[in-house]
Every structure is written in C-alpha cells, then in structure tokens.
Enzyme design. Structure first.
Site, PDB file in Angstrom:
ATOM      1  N   ARG A 181      -9.025   0.714   9.713  1.00 25.06           N
ATOM      2  CA  ARG A 181      -8.542  -0.643   9.963  1.00 25.06           C
ATOM      3  C   ARG A 181      -9.526  -1.424  10.825  1.00 25.06           C
ATOM      4  O   ARG A 181      -9.255  -2.580  11.157  1.00 25.06           O
ATOM      5  CB  ARG A 181      -7.217  -0.559  10.718  1.00 25.06           C
ATOM      6  CG  ARG A 181      -5.978  -0.797   9.872  1.00 25.06           C
ATOM      7  CD  ARG A 181      -4.794  -0.623  10.814  1.00 25.06           C
ATOM      8  NE  ARG A 181      -3.591  -1.259  10.384  1.00 25.06           N
ATOM      9  CZ  ARG A 181      -2.647  -0.676   9.644  1.00 25.06           C
ATOM     10  NH1 ARG A 181      -2.819   0.542   9.202  1.00 25.06           N
ATOM     11  NH2 ARG A 181      -1.544  -1.318   9.356  1.00 25.06           N
ATOM     12  N   ARG A 193       0.659  -8.670  13.667  1.00 23.67           N
ATOM     13  CA  ARG A 193       0.003  -7.782  12.709  1.00 23.67           C
ATOM     14  C   ARG A 193      -0.878  -8.549  11.729  1.00 23.67           C
ATOM     15  O   ARG A 193      -1.943  -8.081  11.360  1.00 23.67           O
ATOM     16  CB  ARG A 193       1.048  -6.963  11.957  1.00 23.67           C
ATOM     17  CG  ARG A 193       1.602  -5.840  12.837  1.00 23.67           C
ATOM     18  CD  ARG A 193       2.940  -5.387  12.374  1.00 23.67           C
ATOM     19  NE  ARG A 193       2.883  -4.728  11.091  1.00 23.67           N
ATOM     20  CZ  ARG A 193       3.903  -4.679  10.230  1.00 23.67           C
ATOM     21  NH1 ARG A 193       5.039  -5.269  10.520  1.00 23.67           N
ATOM     22  NH2 ARG A 193       3.780  -4.026   9.118  1.00 23.67           N
ATOM     23  N   ARG A 205      11.935  -1.192  10.738  1.00 20.85           N
ATOM     24  CA  ARG A 205      10.898  -0.792  11.694  1.00 20.85           C
ATOM     25  C   ARG A 205      10.790  -1.809  12.825  1.00 20.85           C
ATOM     26  O   ARG A 205      10.906  -3.007  12.591  1.00 20.85           O
ATOM     27  CB  ARG A 205       9.544  -0.694  10.969  1.00 20.85           C
ATOM     28  CG  ARG A 205       9.331   0.628  10.287  1.00 20.85           C
ATOM     29  CD  ARG A 205       8.158   0.621   9.347  1.00 20.85           C
ATOM     30  NE  ARG A 205       6.943  -0.034   9.883  1.00 20.85           N
ATOM     31  CZ  ARG A 205       5.792  -0.087   9.230  1.00 20.85           C
ATOM     32  NH1 ARG A 205       5.682   0.481   8.036  1.00 20.85           N
ATOM     33  NH2 ARG A 205       4.758  -0.694   9.756  1.00 20.85           N
ATOM     34  N   ARG A 221      11.955  -5.636   4.526  1.00 20.62           N
ATOM     35  CA  ARG A 221      11.636  -4.226   4.287  1.00 20.62           C
ATOM     36  C   ARG A 221      12.524  -3.309   5.123  1.00 20.62           C
ATOM     37  O   ARG A 221      12.864  -3.605   6.252  1.00 20.62           O
ATOM     38  CB  ARG A 221      10.167  -3.963   4.639  1.00 20.62           C
ATOM     39  CG  ARG A 221       9.814  -2.473   4.573  1.00 20.62           C
ATOM     40  CD  ARG A 221       8.345  -2.242   4.479  1.00 20.62           C
ATOM     41  NE  ARG A 221       7.675  -2.458   5.752  1.00 20.62           N
ATOM     42  CZ  ARG A 221       6.358  -2.290   5.897  1.00 20.62           C
ATOM     43  NH1 ARG A 221       5.600  -1.945   4.874  1.00 20.62           N
ATOM     44  NH2 ARG A 221       5.807  -2.504   7.071  1.00 20.62           N
ATOM     45  N   LYS A 270       0.824  -1.210   0.000  1.00 16.89           N
ATOM     46  CA  LYS A 270       0.000   0.000   0.000  1.00 16.89           C
ATOM     47  C   LYS A 270       0.860   1.263   0.000  1.00 16.89           C
ATOM     48  O   LYS A 270       0.587   2.203  -0.742  1.00 16.89           O
ATOM     49  CB  LYS A 270      -0.938   0.023   1.213  1.00 16.89           C
ATOM     50  CG  LYS A 270      -1.823  -1.204   1.324  1.00 16.89           C
ATOM     51  CD  LYS A 270      -2.776  -1.114   2.516  1.00 16.89           C
ATOM     52  CE  LYS A 270      -2.089  -1.103   3.866  1.00 16.89           C
ATOM     53  NZ  LYS A 270      -1.541  -2.393   4.307  1.00 16.89           N
TER      54      LYS A 270
HETATM   55  P1  ADP Z   1       1.602  -1.833   7.758  1.00 18.93           P
HETATM   56  O1  ADP Z   1       0.512  -1.572   6.770  1.00 18.93           O
HETATM   57  O2  ADP Z   1       2.866  -2.260   7.133  1.00 18.93           O
HETATM   58  O3  ADP Z   1       1.191  -2.704   8.903  1.00 18.93           O
HETATM   59  P2  ADP Z   1       1.382   0.882   8.850  1.00 18.93           P
HETATM   60  O4  ADP Z   1       2.491   1.819   8.739  1.00 18.93           O
HETATM   61  O5  ADP Z   1       0.141   1.148   8.067  1.00 18.93           O
HETATM   62  O6  ADP Z   1       2.009  -0.503   8.488  1.00 18.93           O
HETATM   63  O7  ADP Z   1       0.933   0.734  10.375  1.00 18.93           O
HETATM   64  C1  ADP Z   1       1.859   0.460  11.401  1.00 18.93           C
HETATM   65  C2  ADP Z   1       1.173   0.405  12.761  1.00 18.93           C
HETATM   66  O8  ADP Z   1       0.573   1.686  13.061  1.00 18.93           O
HETATM   67  C3  ADP Z   1       0.023  -0.586  12.915  1.00 18.93           C
HETATM   68  O9  ADP Z   1       0.494  -1.897  13.191  1.00 18.93           O
HETATM   69  C4  ADP Z   1      -0.721   0.037  14.108  1.00 18.93           C
HETATM   70  O10 ADP Z   1      -0.076  -0.198  15.341  1.00 18.93           O
HETATM   71  C5  ADP Z   1      -0.619   1.514  13.814  1.00 18.93           C
HETATM   72  N1  ADP Z   1      -1.759   1.973  12.972  1.00 18.93           N
HETATM   73  C6  ADP Z   1      -1.676   2.462  11.707  1.00 18.93           C
HETATM   74  N2  ADP Z   1      -2.906   2.760  11.231  1.00 18.93           N
HETATM   75  C7  ADP Z   1      -3.783   2.441  12.216  1.00 18.93           C
HETATM   76  C8  ADP Z   1      -5.197   2.478  12.334  1.00 18.93           C
HETATM   77  N3  ADP Z   1      -5.974   2.923  11.335  1.00 18.93           N
HETATM   78  N4  ADP Z   1      -5.764   2.077  13.498  1.00 18.93           N
HETATM   79  C9  ADP Z   1      -5.016   1.637  14.517  1.00 18.93           C
HETATM   80  N5  ADP Z   1      -3.669   1.544  14.467  1.00 18.93           N
HETATM   81  C10 ADP Z   1      -3.056   1.937  13.346  1.00 18.93           C
END
Ligand code: ADP
Ligand code: ZN
Length: 207
Positions: A88, A166, A155, A122, A13
């Site tokens: 999410r 996750r 990360r 990554r 994404k």
């Molecule tokens: P990825 O899609 O690779 O898991 P992101 O950068 O989108 O990584 O998200 C990393 C972390 O940030 C998630 O595992 C969560 O802890 C937090 N996070 C991101 N977006 C949300 C969301 N919409 N609601 C709750 N937590 C979020």
C-alpha cells in the site's frame, strides 16, 4: 501465479479474491484480514494496530512488512498467491520486490462516489471474513453469516469518518503504486463497477 490486487478501499478486491480463490486455487492473503484476526485474538500485534486501523490510517510499514514476510514464508504460499491490500506504499512494494517477483498487478478502478456507497453498506462476518452488502448481497438471515453462522457486523473503519481518511490515505500513499507497477510492465487495469461475477469475468479474460 503471484497476483497483486490494487485499488481504493471498497474496490471489490476482497470479494473478487473470494471468487478467484475458488477458481484458481491460490491462497488469498489479505493484510486487512490478517490484522483483523490479530485484533480478534488480542495478540500483541492486534493490540498495537487496533486504534490505527479503526481510524482509517495505515499501519507502519515495518510492522506490515514483517507480518507479510512471515505469511509468505508459509508452505501454502509456495505455489503462488493473491495478495490483497499489500503493498500500500512504495516502501512496501520495494520490500516485496526483495521477497518475490509478482506476475501481475490487477488495478481495480472504481469512482469515489461508488466506493463511499459500497463501504457504508458493507458488512463482514467476524468469524470467517465473508463480505456482504446490506443493499446488494445481504446474508439470508440478518446479522448471521450464510457460510459459517458467525456474526455479521460493520467494520469500525467502515464508519463515515474513517471512510474519508481511507480514501485520502489511498490517494496519497497507495495510488502512486499504479505508475510504479505500470513502469515495470506488470499492470493490468479493470473496471471494478458492476456485479462481482461481471467484474470477475473481466478479470478472468486478462489472466
Ligand atoms: P480496505 O481495502 O477495505 O480498506 P483492508 O481490509 O485491506 O480494507 O484494510 C483495512 C485496514 O488495515 C487499512 O485501512 C489499514 O489500517 C490496515 N492495512 C491493511 N493493509 C495494510 C498495509 N499494506 N499497510 C498498512 N496498513 C494496512
Ligand atoms: Zn462466516
């Protein structure tokens, strides 16, 4: 145009957003990037979410929704956006419905085994967020961002224990959104496997 990118962690994404931003001229709003910036700047929000994020769990809905509301109220968000990583959960999607009507939800499909492989290799620039992969797209100089010279790092949540959490979290809390948006008639599904330009081509055809 108001677009949502949906899919498991590591679906591509963020990478696709980088390509789409160049071509469509829309702001890329990533909740993960916003949280990471807050952590880096040691803001009260950053201190609150740091350990949650590292574990691979979700930040509570109220906190996330509030942050997104503020971001979508910025002037650059008027013409549209690509929202990446939000919503999410169903309550987040319900909250978003009250803020804005989404034109299209793009669901990236990628099998678990591929996701695990991608996340464990990554790397990300700490300064500008550019995404690399040590196997398929490393920076020219190891550990240094091609775009800005920043530090390229792994990360915390791309470590093995967090990757599993996750994926579980995605399946339980986020995957139900595929049906939810499907019923609303705005969902398109794209095969997320392949090199980023190839996946972008599939995406562009549907826009
Ligand atoms: P990825 O899609 O690779 O898991 P992101 O950068 O989108 O990584 O998200 C990393 C972390 O940030 C998630 O595992 C969560 O802890 C937090 N996070 C991101 N977006 C949300 C969301 N919409 N609601 C709750 N937590 C979020
Ligand atoms: Zn950089």
């Amino acid at each position: 145009m108001k677009l949502l990118f949906l899919g498991p962690p590591g679906a591509g994404k963020g990478t696709l957003s980088d390509l789409a931003v160049e071509k469509l001229g829309l702001p890329h709003i990533s909740t993960g990037d916003l949280f990471r910036a807050a952590i880096k700047n040691e803001t009260p929000l950053g201190l609150k979410v740091k350990s949650i994020m590292a574990s691979g769990a979700l930040v509570p809905d109220e906190v996330t929704i509030e942050m997104v509301k503020e971001r979508l109220a910025q002037p650059d968000a008027k013409k549209g956006w690509i929202l990446d990583g939000f919503p999410r959960t169903i309550p987040q999607a319900e909250a978003l419905e009250k803020i804005a009507a989404v034109d299209r939800v793009v669901n990236f499909e990628v099998a678990d085994a591929i996701v695990i492989g991608r996340l464990s290799t990554r790397r990300v620039c700490r300064a500008c967020g550019k995404i690399y992969n040590v196997k398929s797209s490393p920076p020219k100089k190891e550990g240094v961002c091609d775009a800005c010279g920043g530090e390229v790092y792994t990360r915390d949540d791309d470590k093995e224990e967090s990757i599993k959490t996750r994926l579980d979290t995605y399946r339980k809390q986020t995957a139900p959104l595929i049906d939810w948006y499907g019923k609303k008639g705005v969902l398109v599904t794209i095969d997320g496997v392949g090199d980023p330009n190839e996946v972008y081509g599939r995406f562009a055809k549907l826009m």
